[in-house]
Design a protein around this motif. Structure first.
Motif, PDB file in Angstrom:
ATOM      1  N   GLY A   1       0.826  -1.202   0.000  1.00 50.78           N
ATOM      2  CA  GLY A   1       0.000   0.000   0.000  1.00 50.78           C
ATOM      3  C   GLY A   1       0.859   1.250   0.000  1.00 50.78           C
ATOM      4  O   GLY A   1       1.952   1.275   0.574  1.00 50.78           O
ATOM      5  N   PHE A   2       0.341   2.303  -0.610  1.00 54.20           N
ATOM      6  CA  PHE A   2       1.100   3.539  -0.749  1.00 54.20           C
ATOM      7  C   PHE A   2       0.787   4.462   0.430  1.00 54.20           C
ATOM      8  O   PHE A   2      -0.145   5.270   0.387  1.00 54.20           O
ATOM      9  CB  PHE A   2       0.765   4.228  -2.076  1.00 54.20           C
ATOM     10  CG  PHE A   2       1.271   3.472  -3.280  1.00 54.20           C
ATOM     11  CD1 PHE A   2       2.504   3.757  -3.831  1.00 54.20           C
ATOM     12  CD2 PHE A   2       0.518   2.452  -3.846  1.00 54.20           C
ATOM     13  CE1 PHE A   2       2.976   3.055  -4.930  1.00 54.20           C
ATOM     14  CE2 PHE A   2       0.970   1.749  -4.946  1.00 54.20           C
ATOM     15  CZ  PHE A   2       2.205   2.040  -5.489  1.00 54.20           C
ATOM     16  N   SER A   3       1.573   4.316   1.487  1.00 54.20           N
ATOM     17  CA  SER A   3       1.407   5.179   2.661  1.00 54.20           C
ATOM     18  C   SER A   3       2.730   5.266   3.394  1.00 54.20           C
ATOM     19  O   SER A   3       3.546   4.337   3.363  1.00 54.20           O
ATOM     20  CB  SER A   3       0.318   4.640   3.592  1.00 54.20           C
ATOM     21  OG  SER A   3       0.749   3.457   4.240  1.00 54.20           O
ATOM     22  N   LEU A   4       2.936   6.402   4.068  1.00 51.91           N
ATOM     23  CA  LEU A   4       4.156   6.574   4.841  1.00 51.91           C
ATOM     24  C   LEU A   4       4.199   5.592   6.003  1.00 51.91           C
ATOM     25  O   LEU A   4       5.278   5.143   6.412  1.00 51.91           O
ATOM     26  CB  LEU A   4       4.236   8.015   5.356  1.00 51.91           C
ATOM     27  CG  LEU A   4       4.362   9.111   4.291  1.00 51.91           C
ATOM     28  CD1 LEU A   4       4.376  10.478   4.944  1.00 51.91           C
ATOM     29  CD2 LEU A   4       5.611   8.917   3.444  1.00 51.91           C
ATOM     30  N   GLY A   5       3.022   5.251   6.544  1.00 50.61           N
ATOM     31  CA  GLY A   5       2.977   4.274   7.629  1.00 50.61           C
ATOM     32  C   GLY A   5       3.479   2.912   7.204  1.00 50.61           C
ATOM     33  O   GLY A   5       4.167   2.221   7.963  1.00 50.61           O
ATOM     34  N   SER A   6       3.164   2.511   5.983  1.00 48.45           N
ATOM     35  CA  SER A   6       3.653   1.228   5.476  1.00 48.45           C
ATOM     36  C   SER A   6       5.164   1.253   5.317  1.00 48.45           C
ATOM     37  O   SER A   6       5.843   0.257   5.612  1.00 48.45           O
ATOM     38  CB  SER A   6       2.985   0.904   4.135  1.00 48.45           C
ATOM     39  OG  SER A   6       1.596   0.743   4.283  1.00 48.45           O
ATOM     40  N   ILE A   7       5.708   2.374   4.838  1.00 55.34           N
ATOM     41  CA  ILE A   7       7.163   2.490   4.712  1.00 55.34           C
ATOM     42  C   ILE A   7       7.814   2.362   6.087  1.00 55.34           C
ATOM     43  O   ILE A   7       8.806   1.644   6.255  1.00 55.34           O
ATOM     44  CB  ILE A   7       7.541   3.832   4.046  1.00 55.34           C
ATOM     45  CG1 ILE A   7       7.082   3.840   2.589  1.00 55.34           C
ATOM     46  CG2 ILE A   7       9.047   4.060   4.135  1.00 55.34           C
ATOM     47  CD1 ILE A   7       7.412   5.125   1.850  1.00 55.34           C
TER      48      ILE A   7
END
Length: 634
Positions: free
Chosen positions: A395-401
């Motif tokens: 998923g494209f989110s800063l939390g996933s990174i």
């Protein structure tokens, strides 16, 4: 003094052929072990052709022994390089017949073993490799003048003469060596050597070092009179493309690993992918302005953006030092070996190797991996990369990174691909993104190899990821790069160290950390560095900026002097970890520790003495009627 004059006189009268022979002997003695020389001789003699007592290799022999894929078509180019390097250090003797001495010098240069002998000279073979690939054409003899459109069209359409390194050329070289009259010029349209008086000397450092080691430096000056000037030479674009595709295939090659392993993967789809990557690299040499690649751009781009491009040649030519005819387990092996009737491939071990990539991503495949190895050492890439974050999966989110990357204690590589946005924002999302940026002052970059506006940018990050609340992180080994539609690497500068920021506003490379609070009168726009890449908080859009004035955390382009800015919609985002099992195990251990700590905090329970616990909480002001106003002590 008399002795010095005598030595100089002797050096002047020694023939180039004698000096070339002496250099080959010195290479054999100091650059190889006796066992390696034994293997080399066996490989050469078992496959050599014989004509009038001269043993030599043909183009077909060389290509079949090295297992050069016919589908890529680099055979004639590689053979042209071999016949030039075999004449080292005398360009006037090229093209040389690939005798055992010429092949020995070829292997020494391709494996970079010459350093054992040429200690006083430059150790960079790039200039020599350029010479071996280049041709000289008076129709395009000036590096400063753009050739006519008619000449450009004729070369691009394939109307110019093609290289011919067949047996006919070999026969011509042989006849010249025997003192016969040469045939009319064949192959590339190469002019006869000229002696322009108004040009600077074009000394080759490796050739000078070779002759210096033989105390024959004066001979070089005479030979240079018969050599074309390097600034008038150029590498034909089509030839360089073929070589680039081969270099991409052999980039992950290990010592004594047969190229057949990698050639098996050359499906039509893979060849198309290789060509796209090769064309992106070609565009960094600005072939849209020239029909060929000149030394000026070659010498500027290779050290900065492609320093390891030729490294794959080293293990490829190491194959000459291993003969499958020699059985090391038999000490009393018969000296008479049965000659092979046709070239055969080196032995391939049956043990399966670990895959070059554990899996391919939407951006990173084997060809992009090889492209990365042209400026990041291959031993940090091949069989060493792990997918930490793949936007399509996580998923494209800063939390996933954050979840995927934190606790990885080794370098990583960020790759982002997308499509350029139009000049006028379209739709609410694009307008909202444009409103967060300063007004666009620069045009889009060159379309390069692309026709649909697709771009690929990336960064090599040499520190672990973490939140950057006040200051950026990163070290001097950081790299910012573009892979498509044009290849270029922007190296870290020491003028500013704002290499990487990871905040709630997004990911910044070369961008100043965002201000905690807006200052009255200051712009609320996102701050972009002179040479920078920024991905917004939603990971929907990105922007790459290049201000040629520089002054930021990354150096400006060494080849493109203009200013540009590419705003693009993100299609894929991937971050790969550079490390092996040890680094992965450390990350798993850190994750496990954090999970145990979080679980322990959840399971904190009150003690058995409830009244005592309540009294303690009341003293802390956490429970009870502590909201009443206080009274006077008086």
């Amino acid at each position: 003094m008399g002795q010095g004059q005598s030595d100089e006189h002797i050096a002047r009268n020694v023939s180039k052929e004698q000096l070339s022979h002496e250099l080959a002997l010195r290479f054999a003695q100091k650059c190889f072990t006796p066992l390696e020389i034994t293997h080399f001789k066996d490989v050469f003699r078992s496959l050599a052709d014989d004509q009038n007592g001269v043993h030599y290799w043909k183009e077909e022999t060389l290509c079949r022994f090295l297992v050069i894929p016919d589908a890529l078509g680099p055979g004639p180019v590689l053979y042209q390089m071999a016949t030039y390097l075999g004449a080292f250090p005398f360009p006037s003797l090229a093209p040389s017949i690939l005798t055992i001495e010429a092949m020995l010098k070829l292997v020494v240069i391709m494996t970079e073993r010459y350093r054992a002998v040429l200690k006083r000279g430059g150790t960079d073979r790039n200039k020599l490799l350029f010479r071996s690939l280049a041709v000289f054409d008076r129709r395009m003899s000036s590096v400063y003048k753009k050739p006519s459109q008619e000449v450009l069209d004729s070369i691009r359409d394939g109307k110019s003469e093609k290289v011919d390194t067949s047996d006919a050329v070999l026969e011509e070289a042989r006849s010249q060596a025997a003192g016969e009259e040469p045939h009319p010029a064949r192959g590339f349209p190469i002019d006869k050597p000229t002696n322009d008086e108004d040009e600077e000397e074009d000394d080759d450092e490796l050739a000078l070092a070779a002759l210096d080691s033989l105390d024959a430096i004066e001979v070089f000056k005479y030979d240079q009179r018969a050599d074309t000037k390097i600034h008038h030479a150029q590498i034909p674009v089509d030839n360089f493309r073929r070589l680039l595709m081969l270099l991409l295939v052999i980039a992950p090659l290990d010592a004594q690993e047969s190229l057949s392993r990698h050639a098996e993967r050359l499906t039509p789809k893979r060849i198309h992918s290789l060509r796209k990557v090769a064309d992106s690299i070609l565009w960094s040499f600005t072939p849209e302005q020239n029909a060929g690649i000149f030394y000026q751009s070659f010498n500027k781009i290779i050290p900065t953006s492609l320093p390891y491009m030729f490294d794959g040649l080293n293990p490829l030519f190491e194959h000459f030092l291993f003969s499958k005819n020699i059985d090391l387990s038999k000490r009393n092996r018969s000296s008479a070996s049965t000659p092979l009737k046709s070239p055969t491939v080196p032995h391939v071990p049956d043990t399966p190797l670990e895959p070059l990539l554990p899996r391919e991503g939407d951006i990173l495949n084997l060809d992009i991996l090889s492209q990365l190895s042209f400026f990041i050492k291959g031993n940090n890439l091949f069989r060493r990369l792990r997918p930490l974050y793949l936007g399509a999966d996580a998923g494209f989110s800063l939390g996933s990174i954050e979840q995927k990357l934190f606790n990885w204690r080794a370098p990583s590589i960020l790759l982002v691909s997308g499509t350029r946005l139009s000049a006028a924002p379209e739709g609410t999302r694009e307008r909202s993104f444009a409103d967060t940026l300063p007004p666009k002052r620069f045009p889009d970059s060159t379309s390069g190899n692309g026709t649909k506006g697709r771009v690929i940018f990336g960064a090599y990050i040499d520190v672990p990821w973490k939140h950057t609340y006040k200051e950026a992180i990163g070290g001097d080994d950081m790299l910012l790069f573009q892979l498509s539609p044009l290849h270029e690497v922007f190296r870290a500068s020491t003028l500013s160290r704002e290499y990487l920021t990871f905040t709630k506003t997004g990911v910044g490379l070369g961008c100043p950390p965002p201000r905690q609070k807006n200052i009255s009168g200051m712009s609320s726009h996102t701050a972009l560095g002179p040479v920078s890449l920024m991905l917004d908080a939603s990971l929907e859009f990105g922007v790459f900026t290049h201000d040629s004035t520089g002054g930021g955390s990354f150096h400006s382009s060494q080849t493109r002097k203009g200013d540009w800015q590419d705003r693009f919609e993100i299609e894929n985002l991937e971050i790969w970890g550079c490390g092996g099992n040890e680094e992965a195990e450390r990350q798993r251990a850190a994750w496990a520790f954090e999970e145990r700590e979080a679980e322990a905090r959840k399971n904190i329970r009150m003690g058995e003495d409830i009244e005592a616990d309540r009294a303690l909480l009341e003293m802390a002001g956490l429970v009870g009627n502590h909201g009443a106003s206080g009274g006077s002590m008086g």
